[in-house]
Design a protein around this motif. Structure first.
Motif, short mmCIF file in Angstrom:
data_model
loop_
_atom_site.label_atom_id
_atom_site.label_comp_id
_atom_site.label_asym_id
_atom_site.label_seq_id
_atom_site.Cartn_x
_atom_site.Cartn_y
_atom_site.Cartn_z
N ARG A 1 3.12 1.23 -7.24
CA ARG A 1 3.35 1.66 -5.93
C ARG A 1 3.73 3.11 -5.84
NH1 ARG A 1 7.45 -3.63 -5.70
NH2 ARG A 1 7.33 -2.80 -8.10
N LEU B 1 2.13 -0.43 -1.20
CA LEU B 1 1.80 -1.79 -1.30
C LEU B 1 0.87 -2.57 -0.57
CD1 LEU B 1 2.60 -4.14 -3.04
CD2 LEU B 1 4.55 -4.66 -1.79
N HIS C 1 7.99 -2.65 -0.92
CA HIS C 1 7.11 -1.73 -0.58
C HIS C 1 7.52 -0.26 -0.77
CE1 HIS C 1 8.91 -1.77 3.20
NE2 HIS C 1 8.33 -0.81 3.78
#
Length: 234
Positions: A110, A115, A170
């Motif tokens: 990430r 993500l 994320h």
């Protein structure tokens, strides 16, 4: 480990150092490579193993600083390198995919690719399931064979879904910042930061500066910057 716990790391280390002075160990004891690797492995663990490793490394600054310099790379990963590692993650060769796993455990995918894009582009198994395992701190191949998807939750979140659902972080600034969103590799890095700050030598500062050059939102990067600020005030 949340923000408050991260800020308390240097204080915790200082307390342990004070306790160690009551029963000092020889500072010139030679640490072999296997000893250092064992301590590095212990820094990944829960208490009290991690605290014992922190204390032992602090008491051997000559070895600890050089060792941590090699381990605490800046948290930087470009998209091309990330994609190569993700391809290796799906290899049938155990040595190849485990090497990719270890690198991506620290240099989280990430950091390079958001993500939702990762979930859209990494479709082949077992690369996909292993990537999700890394992003959610699950054991390797614990999701083997499953059809893992991602879905939005609320205004700023996602869940992974397969046989049930679980949080899919994320945002880089939130990775490892809560008990349901842990990141042991980064907690270990933050413990290394605390060791280096307490050692405080010129070389230790250089290692902190090295780590401070990583992704600005990753909490080990922020920890290194905070340590450098405190050291400048001394």
């Amino acid at each position: 480990m949340g923000k408050n716990a991260l800020l308390l790391l240097p204080c915790l280390l200082g307390s342990m150092v004070s306790l160690s002075m009551a029963a000092p160990t020889p500072a010139d004891k030679k640490l072999k490579a296997k000893d250092l690797e064992a301590l590095w492995a212990d820094l990944y663990k829960d208490e009290p193993s991690a605290s014992r490793a922190v204390l032992k490394l602090f008491k051997q600054p000559h070895y600890a600083v050089a060792f941590l310099k090699a381990k605490l790379r800046p948290l930087k990963l470009d998209a091309a390198r990330c994609k190569r590692l993700l391809k290796d993650l799906g290899s049938k060769d155990e040595k190849t995919w485990k090497a990719a796993w270890d690198e991506l455990d620290y240099l989280d995918p990430r950091l390079a690719i958001d993500l939702p894009t990762l979930m859209s582009e990494v479709t082949e198994k077992p690369s996909r399931t292993r990537m999700v395992e890394l992003c959610s701190e699950r054991p390797a191949d614990s999701l083997a064979g499953q059809d893992v998807q991602i879905r939005p939750v609320g205004n700023d979140g996602y869940n992974f879904t397969s046989r049930g659902s679980w949080w899919a972080e994320h945002r880089i600034d939130r990775i490892g910042q809560s008990f349901w969103n842990t990141k042991r590799a980064w907690v270990r890095a933050a413990r290394g930061v605390a060791i280096l700050e307490e050692i405080g030598s010129a070389e230790a500062v250089r290692v902190l500066e090295q780590l401070a050059g990583g992704h600005p939102d990753a909490f080990p990067t922020r920890a290194a910057k905070e340590s450098l600020k405190r050291l400048k005030k001394k």
